[in-house]
Design a protein around this motif. Structure first.
Motif, PDB file in Angstrom:
ATOM      1  N   TRP A 287      28.316  79.775  36.278  1.00  0.00           N
ATOM      2  CA  TRP A 287      28.083  81.193  36.582  1.00  0.00           C
ATOM      3  C   TRP A 287      28.402  81.484  38.059  1.00  0.00           C
ATOM      4  O   TRP A 287      28.997  82.524  38.381  1.00  0.00           O
ATOM      5  CB  TRP A 287      26.636  81.562  36.286  1.00  0.00           C
ATOM      6  N   GLN A 288      28.007  80.569  38.937  1.00  0.00           N
ATOM      7  CA  GLN A 288      28.296  80.774  40.359  1.00  0.00           C
ATOM      8  C   GLN A 288      29.796  80.772  40.607  1.00  0.00           C
ATOM      9  O   GLN A 288      30.313  81.576  41.403  1.00  0.00           O
ATOM     10  CB  GLN A 288      27.605  79.689  41.199  1.00  0.00           C
ATOM     11  N   ASP A 289      30.547  79.892  39.930  1.00  0.00           N
ATOM     12  CA  ASP A 289      32.001  79.857  40.090  1.00  0.00           C
ATOM     13  C   ASP A 289      32.656  81.137  39.593  1.00  0.00           C
ATOM     14  O   ASP A 289      33.756  81.495  40.040  1.00  0.00           O
ATOM     15  CB  ASP A 289      32.572  78.648  39.339  1.00  0.00           C
ATOM     16  N   GLN A 290      31.967  81.842  38.658  1.00  0.00           N
ATOM     17  CA  GLN A 290      32.502  83.112  38.162  1.00  0.00           C
ATOM     18  C   GLN A 290      32.154  84.277  39.087  1.00  0.00           C
ATOM     19  O   GLN A 290      32.501  85.421  38.806  1.00  0.00           O
ATOM     20  CB  GLN A 290      31.940  83.392  36.753  1.00  0.00           C
ATOM     21  N   GLY A 291      31.457  84.007  40.186  1.00  0.00           N
ATOM     22  CA  GLY A 291      31.090  85.044  41.144  1.00  0.00           C
ATOM     23  C   GLY A 291      29.847  85.812  40.785  1.00  0.00           C
ATOM     24  O   GLY A 291      29.551  86.844  41.397  1.00  0.00           O
ATOM     25  N   LEU A 292      29.065  85.321  39.829  1.00  0.00           N
ATOM     26  CA  LEU A 292      27.838  85.992  39.423  1.00  0.00           C
ATOM     27  C   LEU A 292      26.724  85.669  40.403  1.00  0.00           C
ATOM     28  O   LEU A 292      26.756  84.626  41.077  1.00  0.00           O
ATOM     29  CB  LEU A 292      27.452  85.548  38.011  1.00  0.00           C
ATOM     30  N   PRO A 293      25.711  86.546  40.488  1.00  0.00           N
ATOM     31  CA  PRO A 293      24.610  86.311  41.434  1.00  0.00           C
ATOM     32  C   PRO A 293      23.922  84.975  41.138  1.00  0.00           C
ATOM     33  O   PRO A 293      23.569  84.702  39.991  1.00  0.00           O
ATOM     34  CB  PRO A 293      23.663  87.492  41.183  1.00  0.00           C
TER      35      PRO A 293
ATOM     36  N   GLY B  89      28.155  69.643  40.684  1.00  0.00           N
ATOM     37  CA  GLY B  89      28.480  70.432  41.859  1.00  0.00           C
ATOM     38  C   GLY B  89      27.446  71.476  42.213  1.00  0.00           C
ATOM     39  O   GLY B  89      27.710  72.362  43.046  1.00  0.00           O
ATOM     40  N   LEU B  90      26.256  71.433  41.635  1.00  0.00           N
ATOM     41  CA  LEU B  90      25.218  72.428  41.914  1.00  0.00           C
ATOM     42  C   LEU B  90      24.434  72.006  43.153  1.00  0.00           C
ATOM     43  O   LEU B  90      24.031  70.843  43.283  1.00  0.00           O
ATOM     44  CB  LEU B  90      24.276  72.567  40.718  1.00  0.00           C
TER      45      LEU B  90
ATOM     46  N   LEU C 184      23.581  88.881  34.267  1.00  0.00           N
ATOM     47  CA  LEU C 184      24.046  88.558  35.617  1.00  0.00           C
ATOM     48  C   LEU C 184      25.195  89.461  36.049  1.00  0.00           C
ATOM     49  O   LEU C 184      25.331  89.814  37.228  1.00  0.00           O
ATOM     50  CB  LEU C 184      24.467  87.092  35.678  1.00  0.00           C
ATOM     51  N   GLN C 185      26.025  89.863  35.088  1.00  0.00           N
ATOM     52  CA  GLN C 185      27.136  90.753  35.422  1.00  0.00           C
ATOM     53  C   GLN C 185      26.653  92.150  35.819  1.00  0.00           C
ATOM     54  O   GLN C 185      27.365  92.891  36.498  1.00  0.00           O
ATOM     55  CB  GLN C 185      28.093  90.851  34.230  1.00  0.00           C
TER      56      GLN C 185
END
Length: 903
Positions: A719-725, A755-756, A888-889
């Protein structure tokens, strides 16, 4: 012969030469007849001694073969269990080395008296697992048994005698092949049987100096021997004629052989140990068991010489002068009397009672041993019947045996006990042999009572060792099975009252691990004595192995009395034990099964009592449980679910749902709790409360925990890689996971793999995890906190709840259990508890979050009292990653009181 002599002394008109020839012929006939009787008697005695020795050797060989066979079978059962466990591991299941070593240690405890080790080697011949937990650096790829397993052996492989490289002693190894899922060779599991295990058993039999015992393999290589021959261990015994026995595939044989070990010639009996390439060879030197016979031969030769000398002298005197016939007749009478005395002396030299009787069973002659046995002077016994000498019961059996010898005209044998005149009870082998004259007519019976008391006692001692536990002297598993068979046979067709109790000592392993096996053995001895004192005389207590006992209860009357007996046993073992200055406390868990309700055979009763015992132990121990069909159903269901759970871990049936954690004031998503779910292809969704306990009991919880942690971290990073909060991902840690020595390293490895960053991971730990080993767990949590991982206490208020550890733990958040939130704000007790938890968190400067918030009134109450962070159906149910991604979006905000529609 005397009637012929009288005929000779009468006046006759026969020529002197003819009378001379007749007299010589009669003398020679008398001598030959006597020699024939002596030789025949010696031949019968020799055959009897050889037959008796061979029978004793065969009996001893059977006992020793059974001992060796039971030893190998017992170890093979453990190897099969280990092979099943390890082949399962090779199929892709959890292969945690510590868990496998622990399982091997538990298996080794079952065969500790027979085997010194239980190890696993890989396909390259290097050891990978060991019951001791220490992996030896030596390899075994050059060992013959390793190569036989590698070349496809499917059965148990028994090695040649080996000098162990690790323990530096002589052993034979028993091993079984391990295969990977494709059937390829993956290694082996092996147990090492000490040669001293057999050596000590041989020595304990206390055999005579002329006897020997050897355990050899199929190539006559020596494993163990009595008398000991350490210099020959592992070497082939030269000239041992086992080749023909092995070639003909015969499990038994006897032969005479001159030993190359000690140079003694012995009569041997060889028996194969089951179907294994092992042979028990038992020998007895003829010079030892024929000692009495040699003495009998000596006396017989002396009597023949005396008789020959007398006859020769008598005939020579008669031949010199017919006129001295009267004097010669007197000399013959004296010679006859002298011969009689010599014969009597020969009879008296026999150590066992012996007698001669006529066809009417009147005694003609007895020896001194017979007179001592009946307590009467020897010279008063001839002419009397057995009935006039012995008590009625003994006389009847003796008379019957002699009568059979007379009527059937063949030797009769029987073994029985006999009370002697001095009151001593002895064991005898009675032998009655019919005596025929030179015309083949029956003239009486010759009998001997061979004293076999020592042999009987030796056999009883061997039987006792085979049927009793050597530590506690209680009946062992084999004898219990026989006693149960007898009990069931006696109750067949009637209202049976037979029950089996299976008892396991609680916390016994702690005593062995901390104080040693010597103290543990003393504790078992005292426990066995208490069990015996707590049962009726008709009931049986047996040791099954380790700290397990079984009690056979007969005529118990009602189930309530069984419960009373079980509680009495628990109370007896609950009292403290004083062992070597230590005050020890153990409990007992008891399972009860009854016939025929819980089983109509021994195996079913034992299995069901064992099942009930484990239910008692699962309930906390120090309790008893009756077996019920429902219990068996639950056990079967648990086994099915465990098997399905193992398959699910290899497929897609295990997945994660995520439940939002929100700031109730703003409606903003502050975190997610990862919740594991299982969708069974046949049963459907199975709740965690049902399968998590199974995972913990079957050692799958660590594997599941690693998967949940890895999948939650991977999803959060995605989710972070997708730019989500970014949000914090909360993952539960079980108490079992916390006990892992390398827990922190495993979590660091998963964070690195996915990678978290550590700050976006929160670990939830339940209060119950701190009950045991608190100091070590606090140290682990300190290490995790130092990495930047958030920590929270889950289900606060339902477990240990000690302020002493709260101030020591490096946690960031307290989680109020849903059981206190459910009745808010109506329940005054819950209101007080929630206020107290919020106050504690505030005083410790920790965040507080409430779970199980399902209604607006609950949320409002919590906000009013200073708890902003919440989780529950009011804000969102556990849902898929796709639904959470949609939230998240939208920036991570949830519409108040309408969250379900959003997610």
């Amino acid at each position: 012969m005397m009637s012929s002599l009288r005929q000779l002394l009468r006046p006759s008109s026969a020529p002197p030469g003819e009378r001379r020839n007749v007299l010589i012929a009669l003398g020679l006939l008398a001598l030959l007849t006597y020699i024939g009787l002596i030789v025949g008697g010696l031949k019968i005695s020799l055959d009897r001694e050889n037959e008796f020795a061979l029978r004793n050797l065969d009996n001893l060989a059977r006992v020793l073969e059974a001992h060796a066979h039971n030893t190998v079978d017992k170890i093979d059962t453990v190897l099969l269990a280990s092979q099943l466990r390890l082949n399962t591991t090779l199929s892709g299941e959890s292969g945690d080395a510590a868990a496998i070593n622990t399982a091997l240690a538990s298996y080794l405890a079952l065969i500790a008296s027979e085997s010194q080790s239980l190890r696993v080697a890989n396909a390259e011949g290097n050891f990978t697992h060991d019951a001791s937990g220490k992996i030896a650096s030596v390899h075994i790829r050059d060992r013959d048994y390793f190569q036989r397993n590698r070349d496809g052996a499917s059965a148990l492989v028994v090695s040649e005698p080996l000098f162990a490289r690790i323990t530096s002693n002589w052993v034979i190894t028993l091993s079984r092949r391990l295969s990977d899922p494709q059937g390829n060779f993956a290694g082996l599991v092996q147990a090492a049987v000490r040669a001293d295990h057999f050596q000590e058993f041989f020595t304990s039999l206390k055999l005579g100096s002329g006897q020997s015992i050897a355990l050899v393999d199929h190539e006559s290589r020596l494993i163990a021997r009595y008398p000991a021959a350490p210099e020959r261990q592992g070497k082939a015994i030269d000239g041992m004629p086992l080749t023909a026995l092995i070639a003909d595939k015969r499990p038994y044989g006897n032969f005479t052989h001159h030993s190359s070990v000690d140079g003694v010639e012995r009569r041997y009996v060889a028996r194969q140990v089951g179907h294994y390439p092992l042979y028990v060879v038992v020998g007895h030197a003829p010079s030892d068991y024929l000692a009495n016979w040699y003495q009998q031969v000596l006396w017989s030769v002396l009597s023949i010489l005396v008789l020959a000398f007398v006859l020769a002298g008598w005939i020579a005197v008669w031949l010199r002068t017919y006129d001295r016939a009267h004097a010669l007749a007197q000399g013959m009478t004296r010679a006859y009397e002298n011969t009689t005395r010599q014969t009597r002396a020969l009879l008296d030299s026999l150590p066992d009672p012996a007698w001669l009787s006529d066809p009417q069973q009147r005694l003609i002659a007895v020896n001194d041993a017979y007179a001592r046995a009946c307590g009467k002077p020897a010279d008063t016994l001839p002419g009397q019947t057995v009935a006039a000498i012995w008590p009625a019961e003994a006389a009847e059996s003796l008379t019957r045996l002699d009568a059979l010898a007379l009527t059937e005209q063949r030797q009769q044998r029987r073994t029985d006990t006999q009370q002697l005149a001095d009151g001593e009870i002895r064991h005898f082998e009675f032998i009655s042999t019919p005596v025929l004259d030179d015309r083949g007519e029956l003239t009486g019976v010759a009998g001997v009572a061979r004293d076999i008391t020592q042999l009987h006692e030796d056999q009883e001692r061997i039987r006792y060792l085979a049927e009793h536990d050597q530590l506690t002297r209680l009946p062992n598993r084999s004898m219990l099975a026989d006693l149960m068979s007898q009990a069931l046979a006696l109750t067949f067709g009637t209202q049976a009252e037979v029950a089996l109790m299976f008892l396991d000592l609680d916390h016994f392993k702690n005593v062995n691990d901390t104080l040693g096996h010597e103290i543990g053995d003393q504790l078992l001895l005292e426990a066995a004595q208490r069990l015996r004192r707590s049962l009726d005389a008709r009931d049986t207590v047996s040791r099954q192995g380790g700290d397990e006992f079984a009690m056979l209860i007969q005529g118990y009357g009602s189930p309530s009395r069984l419960a009373s007996i079980a509680q009495r046993l628990i109370d007896a073992l609950g009292e403290p034990f004083m062992v070597a200055g230590h005050e020890l406390r153990v409990g007992a868990s008891i399972g009860i099964s009854t016939y025929p309700e819980d089983g109509k055979d021994i195996g079913s009763l034992l299995k069901n009592a064992d099942t009930a015992m484990y239910q008692a132990k699962a309930a906390g121990g120090n309790a008893y449980r009756f077996f019920t069909p429902e219990m068996n159903t639950r056990i079967s269901e648990r086994v099915m679910l465990e098997d399905s759970l193992r398959r699910a871990l290899r497929g897609q049936d295990i997945y994660l749902n995520y439940q939002p954690q929100v700031d109730a004031q703003s409606g903003r998503l502050i975190g997610l709790e990862a919740l594991v779910r299982w969708n069974h292809p046949e049963i459907g969704n199975i709740p965690p409360a049902r399968f998590i306990p199974i995972a913990e009991e079957s050692n799958l919880i660590n594997q599941i925990g690693d998967w949940v942690l890895r999948e939650a971290c991977r999803q959060n990073r995605q989710w972070q890689d997708q730019g989500l909060p970014p949000v914090v991902m909360a993952v539960n840690l079980s108490a079992v996971q916390l006990r892992q020595a390398n827990l922190a390293q495993r979590i660091v490895a998963i964070l690195a793999e996915t990678g978290l960053e550590a700050r976006w991971l929160e670990l939830e730990v339940t209060e119950s995890a701190f009950i045991h080993d608190t100091d070590r767990i606090v140290a682990v949590l300190d290490e995790l906190s130092a990495l930047g991982i958030k920590l929270s206490i889950d289900d606060f208020g339902t477990g240990y709840s000690s302020l002493a550890y709260l101030k020591r733990l490096p946690f960031d958040r307290i989680k109020i259990d849903q059981s206190f939130v459910r009745e808010l704000p109506g329940d005054t007790d819950d209101v007080a508890i929630v206020r107290a938890i919020i106050a504690i968190a505030d005083s410790l400067q920790k965040e507080v979050i409430a779970e199980g918030v399902e209604e607006l009134t609950q949320a409002d109450f919590l906000l009013d009292h200073g708890c902003r962070l919440m989780q529950g159906y009011h804000f969102g149910r556990p849902t898929s990653a796709v639904a959470i991604e949609a939230v998240l979006q939208r920036g991570g905000y949830l519409p108040m009181r309408a969250v379900d529609a959003a997610v």
